[in-house]
Design a protein around this motif. Structure first.
Motif, mmCIF file in Angstrom:
data_model
loop_
_atom_site.group_PDB
_atom_site.id
_atom_site.type_symbol
_atom_site.label_atom_id
_atom_site.label_comp_id
_atom_site.label_asym_id
_atom_site.label_seq_id
_atom_site.Cartn_x
_atom_site.Cartn_y
_atom_site.Cartn_z
ATOM 1 N N VAL A 1 -35.261 14.951 -9.622
ATOM 2 C CA VAL A 1 -33.879 14.495 -9.750
ATOM 3 C C VAL A 1 -33.678 13.335 -8.789
ATOM 4 C CG1 VAL A 1 -31.428 15.103 -9.582
ATOM 5 C CG2 VAL A 1 -33.089 16.836 -10.319
ATOM 6 N N LEU A 2 -33.198 12.217 -9.334
ATOM 7 C CA LEU A 2 -32.895 11.036 -8.514
ATOM 8 C C LEU A 2 -31.398 10.764 -8.619
ATOM 9 C CD1 LEU A 2 -35.864 8.684 -9.538
ATOM 10 C CD2 LEU A 2 -35.762 10.331 -7.648
ATOM 11 N N ALA A 3 -30.669 11.118 -7.576
ATOM 12 C CA ALA A 3 -29.222 10.938 -7.547
ATOM 13 C C ALA A 3 -28.896 9.638 -6.822
ATOM 14 C CB ALA A 3 -28.540 12.126 -6.860
ATOM 15 N N ASP A 4 -28.790 8.567 -7.588
ATOM 16 C CA ASP A 4 -28.517 7.239 -7.041
ATOM 17 C C ASP A 4 -27.020 7.099 -6.774
ATOM 18 O OD1 ASP A 4 -28.167 4.540 -6.489
ATOM 19 O OD2 ASP A 4 -29.587 3.868 -8.019
ATOM 20 N N LEU A 5 -26.651 7.026 -5.512
ATOM 21 C CA LEU A 5 -25.230 6.960 -5.147
ATOM 22 C C LEU A 5 -24.576 5.670 -5.608
ATOM 23 C CD1 LEU A 5 -25.482 8.446 -1.516
ATOM 24 C CD2 LEU A 5 -24.876 9.636 -3.633
ATOM 25 N N ASP A 6 -25.364 4.630 -5.860
ATOM 26 C CA ASP A 6 -24.785 3.371 -6.337
ATOM 27 C C ASP A 6 -24.107 3.534 -7.693
ATOM 28 O OD1 ASP A 6 -25.560 1.931 -4.113
ATOM 29 O OD2 ASP A 6 -27.422 1.209 -5.014
ATOM 30 N N THR A 7 -24.579 4.468 -8.505
ATOM 31 C CA THR A 7 -24.002 4.640 -9.836
ATOM 32 C C THR A 7 -22.564 5.136 -9.774
ATOM 33 O OG1 THR A 7 -24.791 6.927 -10.083
ATOM 34 C CG2 THR A 7 -26.269 5.163 -10.807
ATOM 35 N N LEU A 8 -22.184 5.754 -8.664
ATOM 36 C CA LEU A 8 -20.834 6.320 -8.569
ATOM 37 C C LEU A 8 -19.769 5.231 -8.447
ATOM 38 C CD1 LEU A 8 -21.544 9.325 -6.161
ATOM 39 C CD2 LEU A 8 -21.753 9.195 -8.663
ATOM 40 N N GLY A 9 -20.176 4.042 -8.049
ATOM 41 C CA GLY A 9 -19.223 2.945 -7.890
ATOM 42 C C GLY A 9 -18.636 2.460 -9.196
ATOM 43 N N THR A 10 -19.261 2.810 -10.318
ATOM 44 C CA THR A 10 -18.747 2.378 -11.626
ATOM 45 C C THR A 10 -17.904 3.444 -12.302
ATOM 46 O OG1 THR A 10 -20.732 3.158 -12.771
ATOM 47 C CG2 THR A 10 -20.753 0.887 -11.955
ATOM 48 N N LEU A 11 -17.743 4.606 -11.666
ATOM 49 C CA LEU A 11 -16.982 5.691 -12.286
ATOM 50 C C LEU A 11 -15.482 5.414 -12.226
ATOM 51 C CD1 LEU A 11 -18.628 8.992 -10.964
ATOM 52 C CD2 LEU A 11 -18.834 7.992 -13.249
ATOM 53 N N PRO A 12 -14.749 5.742 -13.284
ATOM 54 C CA PRO A 12 -13.287 5.735 -13.187
ATOM 55 C C PRO A 12 -12.851 6.733 -12.118
ATOM 56 C CG PRO A 12 -13.996 5.909 -15.477
ATOM 57 C CD PRO A 12 -15.222 6.093 -14.632
ATOM 58 N N GLN A 13 -11.755 6.440 -11.446
ATOM 59 C CA GLN A 13 -11.295 7.309 -10.366
ATOM 60 C C GLN A 13 -11.098 8.749 -10.822
ATOM 61 O OE1 GLN A 13 -10.393 7.362 -6.903
ATOM 62 N NE2 GLN A 13 -11.955 5.763 -7.012
ATOM 63 N N ARG A 14 -10.588 8.916 -12.031
ATOM 64 C CA ARG A 14 -10.346 10.285 -12.497
ATOM 65 C C ARG A 14 -11.645 11.067 -12.600
ATOM 66 N NH1 ARG A 14 -8.048 12.242 -18.376
ATOM 67 N NH2 ARG A 14 -7.781 14.455 -17.830
ATOM 68 N N GLU A 15 -12.705 10.438 -13.107
ATOM 69 C CA GLU A 15 -13.994 11.124 -13.212
ATOM 70 C C GLU A 15 -14.586 11.397 -11.841
ATOM 71 O OE1 GLU A 15 -17.091 10.081 -15.894
ATOM 72 O OE2 GLU A 15 -15.697 9.223 -17.347
ATOM 73 N N LEU A 16 -14.411 10.473 -10.920
ATOM 74 C CA LEU A 16 -14.907 10.678 -9.564
ATOM 75 C C LEU A 16 -14.225 11.883 -8.923
ATOM 76 C CD1 LEU A 16 -16.741 9.493 -7.300
ATOM 77 C CD2 LEU A 16 -14.726 8.215 -6.532
ATOM 78 N N ARG A 17 -12.918 11.955 -9.083
ATOM 79 C CA ARG A 17 -12.174 13.084 -8.512
ATOM 80 C C ARG A 17 -12.572 14.392 -9.175
ATOM 81 N NH1 ARG A 17 -8.053 11.127 -5.289
ATOM 82 N NH2 ARG A 17 -7.710 8.882 -5.481
ATOM 83 N N ALA A 18 -12.794 14.352 -10.477
ATOM 84 C CA ALA A 18 -13.214 15.565 -11.179
ATOM 85 C C ALA A 18 -14.569 16.041 -10.660
ATOM 86 C CB ALA A 18 -13.270 15.303 -12.680
ATOM 87 N N GLY A 19 -15.458 15.117 -10.355
ATOM 88 C CA GLY A 19 -16.739 15.493 -9.781
ATOM 89 C C GLY A 19 -16.593 16.068 -8.384
ATOM 90 N N TYR A 20 -15.614 15.547 -7.652
ATOM 91 C CA TYR A 20 -15.371 16.052 -6.300
ATOM 92 C C TYR A 20 -14.997 17.533 -6.316
ATOM 93 C CZ TYR A 20 -13.194 16.608 -1.710
ATOM 94 O OH TYR A 20 -12.868 17.056 -0.457
ATOM 95 N N ALA A 21 -14.438 18.006 -7.419
ATOM 96 C CA ALA A 21 -14.083 19.429 -7.519
ATOM 97 C C ALA A 21 -15.301 20.310 -7.276
ATOM 98 C CB ALA A 21 -13.478 19.722 -8.892
ATOM 99 N N GLU A 22 -16.465 19.900 -7.809
ATOM 100 C CA GLU A 22 -17.672 20.694 -7.616
ATOM 101 C C GLU A 22 -18.168 20.606 -6.172
ATOM 102 O OE1 GLU A 22 -19.081 22.785 -9.614
ATOM 103 O OE2 GLU A 22 -18.334 22.307 -11.620
ATOM 104 N N VAL A 23 -17.938 19.484 -5.509
ATOM 105 C CA VAL A 23 -18.257 19.383 -4.080
ATOM 106 C C VAL A 23 -17.404 20.374 -3.298
ATOM 107 C CG1 VAL A 23 -18.229 17.869 -2.054
ATOM 108 C CG2 VAL A 23 -18.933 16.959 -4.282
ATOM 109 N N LEU A 24 -16.124 20.347 -3.562
ATOM 110 C CA LEU A 24 -15.191 21.260 -2.884
ATOM 111 C C LEU A 24 -15.562 22.710 -3.143
ATOM 112 C CD1 LEU A 24 -12.539 21.418 -1.239
ATOM 113 C CD2 LEU A 24 -11.309 21.383 -3.426
ATOM 114 N N LYS A 25 -16.050 22.992 -4.339
ATOM 115 C CA LYS A 25 -16.407 24.367 -4.708
ATOM 116 C C LYS A 25 -17.420 24.970 -3.740
ATOM 117 C CE LYS A 25 -19.517 25.145 -7.795
ATOM 118 N NZ LYS A 25 -20.275 25.144 -9.058
#
Length: 369
Positions: free
Chosen positions: A164-188
Motif C-alpha cells: 500500500v502506497l498512501a501518497d499524501l500529495d493526492t489529498l490536496g486535490t480532494l474536495p473539502q467535503r470528501e476530505l472531512r468525510a475521510g477524517y471521520a475514520e481518523v477520528l474513529k
C-alpha cells in the motif's frame, strides 16, 4: 517516510505513508512487477489528476501501462462492474503471480481487490489510495466487496494487498467535503481505542484538515498503525477485536440505506454521525457520561460533518432505520451486535442490545433540533 508493517505471516505487507509516493511507485513495487506491461485500474478522476505521475514512474522503469477506467461512485461496485473488470484482466493475460495496481478511493480498491481475489483463484494487487478515507481505512486489511440489490458490501472476500502506497500529495486535490468525510475514520481510531490520539486530534484537527505536512502524516500513520495492529490479531473478524472497527457503521449504514447510498450522505459522514449516535446511546444506557458523548459530538461537528440526525431531514422513523439494520451482514441468529463505548478510547461489542430500544432512541434523535 512512515512505513507500517501489517504482520500476517506469509501474507504480510507494508503500508508507506509519505508525500511523492506515486513518483516512487515503480521503485517501491519493483519486486512485485514481473512483466513489462502493468495493468492499472483507476477511478476516472484519480487517473485525470494523478495518472500522469504514476505512468511516468512506471515508464521510467521501462514498464508499459494498460488502463482500466472505473466511474466514480458506489454504483461501480456491482456485478456488472466486476464482470467487466475480470474480462479485462483476463484479456490482459494476468496470471496468478502478477499484480494489478488500484489507483483511487475505496470503490476502486474494493472492486479491484475482489476481482483479484477470484481471478484464477487469486492474483496480487497493490493499493494506491488517493482519498483520506481509503488511506486510513479501506486500503488496509484485505476486505474487498461489491454491492448488490440486497445491500452494501454483502458479496466479497478477504484478500490482502501486497503493498500500500498512501501518497499524501493526492489529498490536496480532494474536495473539502470528501476530505472531512475521510477524517471521520481518523477520528474513529481515537474514539474506539486511543484516548490520547483523540485528545491530540481535538487540538490538531484544523491542521490535519488543512493538510499541514507533519500533522497530516502523523494522523494518517497513527490511524494505519492502529488498524494494522487490529488486523494482525483478528484478520477475518472471528473475534471481537476487528469488529471494533465497525464503530459508527451499524447506525451509519442504516442512514446510508435510507438516503439511497447517494451523495446526500457520504460514507464517512454516515460513520461520523453513527459515532455520535453510538456515543449518545452509550450515555443513554449509562455506559458513559454525557460529557464524553458531548465530546464526540463536538469533535464531529468541529470537523464540519453532520452531528445531528435531525439535520438530515429524513422522512422516516426509528423503526424504519432499525429495519435497515436487520439487513446488516453482522446479523447473527437474530441478534445484531453494536459497538458501544465505556469511555472515549474504550469501545466494546454489545450483543444484548434490544432493537426496540434502538428504535425508540432514534425516534428521540430524529426530533432533536
Amino acid at each position: 517516510m512512515a512505513v507500517i508493517p501489517v504482520a500476517l505471516g506469509g501474507r504480510s505487507y507494508d503500508v508507506h505513508v509519505e508525500h511523492g509516493l506515486l513518483e516512487q511507485a515503480a521503485t517501491l513495487a519493483r519486486p512485485l512487477l514481473r512483466k513489462q506491461r502493468v495493468p492499472v485500474v483507476a477511478d476516472t478522476n484519480a487517473r485525470r489528476l494523478h495518472g500522469d505521475r504514476l505512468e511516468r514512474s512506471l515508464s521510467e522503469a521501462r514498464h508499459d501501462v494498460s488502463w482500466f477506467d472505473v466511474a466514480p461512485g458506489e454504483g461501480s461496485k456491482s456485478w456488472n462492474g466486476l464482470a467487466q473488470m475480470c474480462d479485462w484482466l483476463l484479456g490482459e493475460g494476468v496470471e496468478r503471480g502478477d499484480h494489478v495496481l488500484a489507483l483511487g478511493g475505496g470503490v476502486v480498491g474494493d472492486l479491484t481487490g475482489f476481482a483479484c481475489a477470484i481471478l484464477k483463484r487469486g492474483c496480487g494487487f497493490i493499493q494506491l489510495p488517493t482519498t483520506l478515507l481509503a488511506q486510513v481505512d479501506s486500503s488496509v486489511g484485505g476486505k474487498t466487496a461489491i454491492n448488490t440489490s440486497a445491500g452494501k458490501n454483502l458479496v466479497g472476500a478477504f484478500h490482502q494487498p501486497s503493498l500500500v502506497l498512501a501518497d499524501l500529495d493526492t489529498l490536496g486535490t480532494l474536495p473539502q467535503r470528501e476530505l472531512r468525510a475521510g477524517y471521520a475514520e481518523v477520528l474513529k481510531y481515537g474514539v474506539l481505542g486511543d484516548r490520547a490520539f483523540f485528545d491530540w486530534l481535538q487540538t490538531n484537527a484544523a491542521a490535519v484538515l488543512a493538510l499541514n505536512s507533519d500533522p497530516l502524516q502523523h494522523a494518517v500513520a497513527t490511524s494505519v498503525a492502529a488498524k494494522a495492529r487490529i488486523v494482525a490479531e483478528d484478520e477475518r473478524e472471528t473475534d471481537d477485536l476487528r469488529a471494533l472497527l465497525n464503530l459508527g457503521h451499524t447506525f451509519g449504514h442504516a442512514l446510508e440505506a435510507e438516503t439511497g447510498f447517494s451523495d446526500r450522505l457520504l460514507h464517512g459522514e454516515s460513520v461520523a454521525l453513527g459515532m455520535v449516535l453510538a456515543a449518545r446511546f452509550s450515555a443513554r444506557t449509562g455506559l458513559i457520561g454525557v460529557e464524553d458523548a458531548a465530546r464526540v459530538t463536538h469533535a464531529v461537528s468541529a470537523a464540519g460533518m453532520p452531528a445531528e440526525l435531525s439535520a438530515l431531514g429524513l422522512e422516516c422513523d426509528g423503526a424504519r432505520l432499525v429495519d435497515h439494520m436487520r439487513h446488516d451482514k453482522k446479523m447473527d441468529a437474530g441478534t445484531l451486535p453494536f459497538i458501544l463505548l465505556r469511555g472515549i478510547g474504550e469501545a466494546f461489542v454489545a450483543r444484548d442490545v434490544e432493537l426496540a430500544d434502538v428504535s425508540a432512541f432514534l425516534d428521540e434523535q430524529l426530533q432533536l433540533r
